[in-house]
Each structure stands twice: as structure tokens, then as C-alpha cells.
Motif scaffolding. Sequence first.
Motif, PDB file in Angstrom:
ATOM      1  N   GLU A  38       5.075  12.984  -6.606  1.00 48.02           N
ATOM      2  CA  GLU A  38       4.933  11.854  -7.525  1.00 48.02           C
ATOM      3  C   GLU A  38       3.854  10.894  -7.031  1.00 48.02           C
ATOM      4  OE1 GLU A  38       8.371  10.111  -9.142  1.00 48.02           O
ATOM      5  OE2 GLU A  38       9.546  11.969  -9.082  1.00 48.02           O
ATOM      6  N   LEU A  39       3.266  10.182  -7.991  1.00 48.91           N
ATOM      7  CA  LEU A  39       2.410   9.051  -7.664  1.00 48.91           C
ATOM      8  C   LEU A  39       3.312   7.851  -7.436  1.00 48.91           C
ATOM      9  CD1 LEU A  39      -0.372   7.643  -7.462  1.00 48.91           C
ATOM     10  CD2 LEU A  39      -0.197   7.214  -9.936  1.00 48.91           C
ATOM     11  N   GLY A  40       3.300   7.320  -6.210  1.00 44.76           N
ATOM     12  CA  GLY A  40       4.066   6.126  -5.890  1.00 44.76           C
ATOM     13  C   GLY A  40       3.214   4.886  -6.103  1.00 44.76           C
ATOM     14  N   VAL A  41       3.763   3.900  -6.775  1.00 38.61           N
ATOM     15  CA  VAL A  41       3.078   2.642  -7.073  1.00 38.61           C
ATOM     16  C   VAL A  41       3.722   1.538  -6.246  1.00 38.61           C
ATOM     17  CG1 VAL A  41       2.538   0.965  -8.878  1.00 38.61           C
ATOM     18  CG2 VAL A  41       2.525   3.413  -9.404  1.00 38.61           C
ATOM     19  N   VAL A  42       2.906   0.774  -5.545  1.00 36.37           N
ATOM     20  CA  VAL A  42       3.407  -0.288  -4.667  1.00 36.37           C
ATOM     21  C   VAL A  42       3.091  -1.639  -5.302  1.00 36.37           C
ATOM     22  CG1 VAL A  42       3.352  -1.269  -2.361  1.00 36.37           C
ATOM     23  CG2 VAL A  42       3.027   1.190  -2.678  1.00 36.37           C
ATOM     24  N   ILE A  43       4.108  -2.469  -5.415  1.00 37.07           N
ATOM     25  CA  ILE A  43       3.955  -3.780  -6.039  1.00 37.07           C
ATOM     26  C   ILE A  43       3.392  -4.784  -5.030  1.00 37.07           C
ATOM     27  CG2 ILE A  43       5.167  -5.663  -7.218  1.00 37.07           C
ATOM     28  CD1 ILE A  43       5.006  -3.006  -8.793  1.00 37.07           C
ATOM     29  N   GLY A  44       2.437  -5.601  -5.480  1.00 32.14           N
ATOM     30  CA  GLY A  44       1.814  -6.585  -4.590  1.00 32.14           C
ATOM     31  C   GLY A  44       2.133  -8.020  -4.934  1.00 32.14           C
ATOM     32  N   ARG A  45       2.521  -8.270  -6.188  1.00 33.43           N
ATOM     33  CA  ARG A  45       2.861  -9.621  -6.647  1.00 33.43           C
ATOM     34  C   ARG A  45       4.156  -9.580  -7.433  1.00 33.43           C
ATOM     35  NH1 ARG A  45      -1.844 -11.077 -10.388  1.00 33.43           N
ATOM     36  NH2 ARG A  45      -0.542 -12.917 -10.746  1.00 33.43           N
ATOM     37  N   ARG A  46       4.937 -10.639  -7.344  1.00 35.37           N
ATOM     38  CA  ARG A  46       6.217 -10.706  -8.057  1.00 35.37           C
ATOM     39  C   ARG A  46       5.986 -10.489  -9.549  1.00 35.37           C
ATOM     40  NH1 ARG A  46      10.426 -14.724  -9.625  1.00 35.37           N
ATOM     41  NH2 ARG A  46      12.397 -14.001  -8.724  1.00 35.37           N
ATOM     42  N   ALA A  47       6.725  -9.548 -10.117  1.00 32.99           N
ATOM     43  CA  ALA A  47       6.500  -9.160 -11.505  1.00 32.99           C
ATOM     44  C   ALA A  47       7.767  -9.390 -12.322  1.00 32.99           C
ATOM     45  CB  ALA A  47       6.081  -7.691 -11.580  1.00 32.99           C
ATOM     46  N   ARG A  48       7.682 -10.255 -13.320  1.00 31.40           N
ATOM     47  CA  ARG A  48       8.805 -10.487 -14.241  1.00 31.40           C
ATOM     48  C   ARG A  48       8.259 -10.784 -15.631  1.00 31.40           C
ATOM     49  NH1 ARG A  48      10.022 -15.905 -15.075  1.00 31.40           N
ATOM     50  NH2 ARG A  48      12.207 -15.454 -15.518  1.00 31.40           N
ATOM     51  N   ALA A 101      -0.359  -3.362  -5.940  1.00 30.72           N
ATOM     52  CA  ALA A 101      -1.114  -3.476  -4.689  1.00 30.72           C
ATOM     53  C   ALA A 101      -1.854  -2.187  -4.363  1.00 30.72           C
ATOM     54  CB  ALA A 101      -0.180  -3.838  -3.537  1.00 30.72           C
ATOM     55  N   GLY A 102      -1.247  -1.040  -4.712  1.00 26.13           N
ATOM     56  CA  GLY A 102      -1.890   0.223  -4.383  1.00 26.13           C
ATOM     57  C   GLY A 102      -0.973   1.395  -4.651  1.00 26.13           C
ATOM     58  N   TYR A 103      -1.348   2.534  -4.058  1.00 25.74           N
ATOM     59  CA  TYR A 103      -0.722   3.796  -4.405  1.00 25.74           C
ATOM     60  C   TYR A 103      -0.469   4.636  -3.159  1.00 25.74           C
ATOM     61  CZ  TYR A 103      -2.443   2.267  -8.923  1.00 25.74           C
ATOM     62  OH  TYR A 103      -2.687   1.531 -10.044  1.00 25.74           O
ATOM     63  N   VAL A 104       0.495   5.571  -3.296  1.00 29.68           N
ATOM     64  CA  VAL A 104       0.889   6.390  -2.160  1.00 29.68           C
ATOM     65  C   VAL A 104       1.446   7.721  -2.677  1.00 29.68           C
ATOM     66  CG1 VAL A 104       3.229   5.418  -2.096  1.00 29.68           C
ATOM     67  CG2 VAL A 104       2.220   6.330   0.004  1.00 29.68           C
ATOM     68  N   VAL A 105       1.302   8.781  -1.887  1.00 26.17           N
ATOM     69  CA  VAL A 105       1.961  10.042  -2.205  1.00 26.17           C
ATOM     70  C   VAL A 105       3.459   9.871  -1.948  1.00 26.17           C
ATOM     71  CG1 VAL A 105       2.147  12.501  -1.702  1.00 26.17           C
ATOM     72  CG2 VAL A 105      -0.077  11.369  -1.533  1.00 26.17           C
ATOM     73  N   SER A 106       4.257  10.192  -2.953  1.00 23.09           N
ATOM     74  CA  SER A 106       5.707  10.056  -2.835  1.00 23.09           C
ATOM     75  C   SER A 106       6.360  11.386  -3.175  1.00 23.09           C
ATOM     76  CB  SER A 106       6.218   8.969  -3.789  1.00 23.09           C
ATOM     77  OG  SER A 106       7.603   8.742  -3.597  1.00 23.09           O
ATOM     78  N   HIS A 107       7.259  11.840  -2.316  1.00 20.98           N
ATOM     79  CA  HIS A 107       7.989  13.092  -2.533  1.00 20.98           C
ATOM     80  C   HIS A 107       9.428  12.730  -2.881  1.00 20.98           C
ATOM     81  CE1 HIS A 107       9.392  17.236  -0.767  1.00 20.98           C
ATOM     82  NE2 HIS A 107       9.631  17.118  -2.054  1.00 20.98           N
ATOM     83  N   ASP A 108       9.733  12.792  -4.176  1.00 18.09           N
ATOM     84  CA  ASP A 108      11.065  12.437  -4.667  1.00 18.09           C
ATOM     85  C   ASP A 108      11.965  13.671  -4.577  1.00 18.09           C
ATOM     86  OD1 ASP A 108      13.291  11.460  -6.002  1.00 18.09           O
ATOM     87  OD2 ASP A 108      12.403  11.681  -7.992  1.00 18.09           O
ATOM     88  N   VAL A 109      12.502  13.927  -3.397  1.00 18.87           N
ATOM     89  CA  VAL A 109      13.402  15.065  -3.205  1.00 18.87           C
ATOM     90  C   VAL A 109      14.672  14.819  -4.023  1.00 18.87           C
ATOM     91  CG1 VAL A 109      14.530  16.545  -1.514  1.00 18.87           C
ATOM     92  CG2 VAL A 109      12.466  15.282  -0.872  1.00 18.87           C
TER      93      VAL A 109
END
Length: 282
Positions: free
Chosen positions: A126-136, A149-157
Motif C-alpha cells: 500500500e501507499l502510506g500517507v503521513v499527516i503533517g498538519r492537524r486535519a479536521r 507530510a509525505g509518503y511511505v511504503v506500507s505493508h498491510d498484512v
Amino acid sequence: MKILRTGPRGGESPAALLPDGRAVDLSGVLDAHRPWSAEDLAAAGAAVRSGDLPELDLTGRRIGAPLPRPGTVVCIGLNYRDHARETGAAIPAEPVVFLKSSSTVVGPHDTVLVPRGSTKTDYEVELGVVIGRRARYLASAEEALEHVAGYVVSHDVSEREFQLERGGQWDKGKSCETFNPLGPWFVTADEVPDPGALGLRTRVNGELRQDGSTGDLVFGVGEVVRYLSHFTVLEPGDLVNTGTPAGVALGRPEPKPYLRAGDVVECEVDGLGSTRNELADA
């Protein structure tokens, strides 16, 4: 900027990976064990650009999850058209949302444990999305992307029997220990101009199992973050797993190739690196 954390589990320190492959120490700039905000990352970027940070030799050092333990891991199910089709599910009219325990997060090369009693442990790049600012209550997908804030490789086992056949919510098949390898690094959003045009692949014991693109997302990154912000408050450092493309064991013909101890799973996303995890019995 690419940020990683290195060192023994629980004792990681942050570092930045430079374009020439060298690493510099960010331990005096970022707290390795507290979620990072956009402001924290801006300070880290300035420190890297200054050229004054000490170099860090990564030889022989464990690479941990590139983020401090997130407060929340929010996941989107059935978010690739081809994955929905392979599982016989309808394309969702709204994002399918479930939570994953943040204790599942481990490093990109750490051992993944097959739960006791499991017969249907599955892989999901999966494409992991990292939050950088409070979102509401964000108003648009464009505004939502400003909170990434950015992105990361995420393995959703996933354990499919626990998830689908044992009653209740999906969470019980998603939150087993070690069920979310991340890494090897976190890539800031400025280095990913179009998160909707990234290839994703999974190999099991060297065999290509998943080969998809974020272009097949039902709900793109901005829309997912916007949507979630109307149901929960996303905080800096939170992780959003955006779904997986076709090719998972669940969607394959019988006998379905579920994971066993000794298997090796490699997940990669264009520009974000790759994870490699060997499985062992819990």
C-alpha cells in the motif's frame, strides 16, 4: 527529503538520506519517538540544507520504521478497482474505513509473525500517507493534500479468516503483532509530485504477485484525507493506508497462496523504496 530511523527497536535515532547515498544524523533536530509535524520536518530540511549535520554510517545498523509510532493508523479497504473485482466486491460508493493498531508498525526488514491458529495470512502493498498538519473538516481534496507530510511504503498484512469469517469488524484480522512493516524511509511530499501515478509491486519468494498503480485508486489521496477529516481528526504523524491493488492471495484461485513461516515478502512503491520481511510463527 528522505528520513529514516536507525538503531535497535525502541532505541532508534532519526537520520536523513542524502541524494548521494550518505546519511546524516538528525537526532539533534527531530525527536525519534514523538510524531513529527510539518514544522518539525521543515526544521529538519533546513538542517540538512545547512550541511552542518554529522555524517552517520549505516553499515550493519538495523533500519526501523521511518516514523515514530503513529497515534492512529487509518486504513481504506477495497480502494483499487481491480482489487474490488478480484474479491467479488462492488466498487465502494464511499471509502471503506477501518483502523489498525499502531502497535502493528515495525521496520522494513523486521520479522513478520504468522498469528497462532492462522491459515490465511495475506500480503498487501500500500501507499502510506503521513499527516503533517492537524486535519479536521477539510473542504476539498486540494486542501487535504496540503496536510500531507509525505509518503511511505506500507505493508498491510492481513489474516483473512480473522478478518472475514470470525464475526465483528475487519480490525481483528488487521491488528496482529508485526502486521504493518513500514519503510525503509519516509519521503516528504515535495519529492512525490503526483501520488496518483505510482507503481506498486509485491513479490513473495521472488514471484511477482501484485503489480498495480495508484492510478487505479477509487478514491485518491486528497479525497481520502478530506473524507476522513469529516469523521475523525487526523493529527501530525498519523498514518493512512490507502488500499492495495489486485493480486492478493484472497483473490487468487484455490489453493490460495497464503503466507507461511519461512516465506519472504517484498513490497515496493516507485520512488519510496521497498520492504523485505521474512515470516515466522508467532
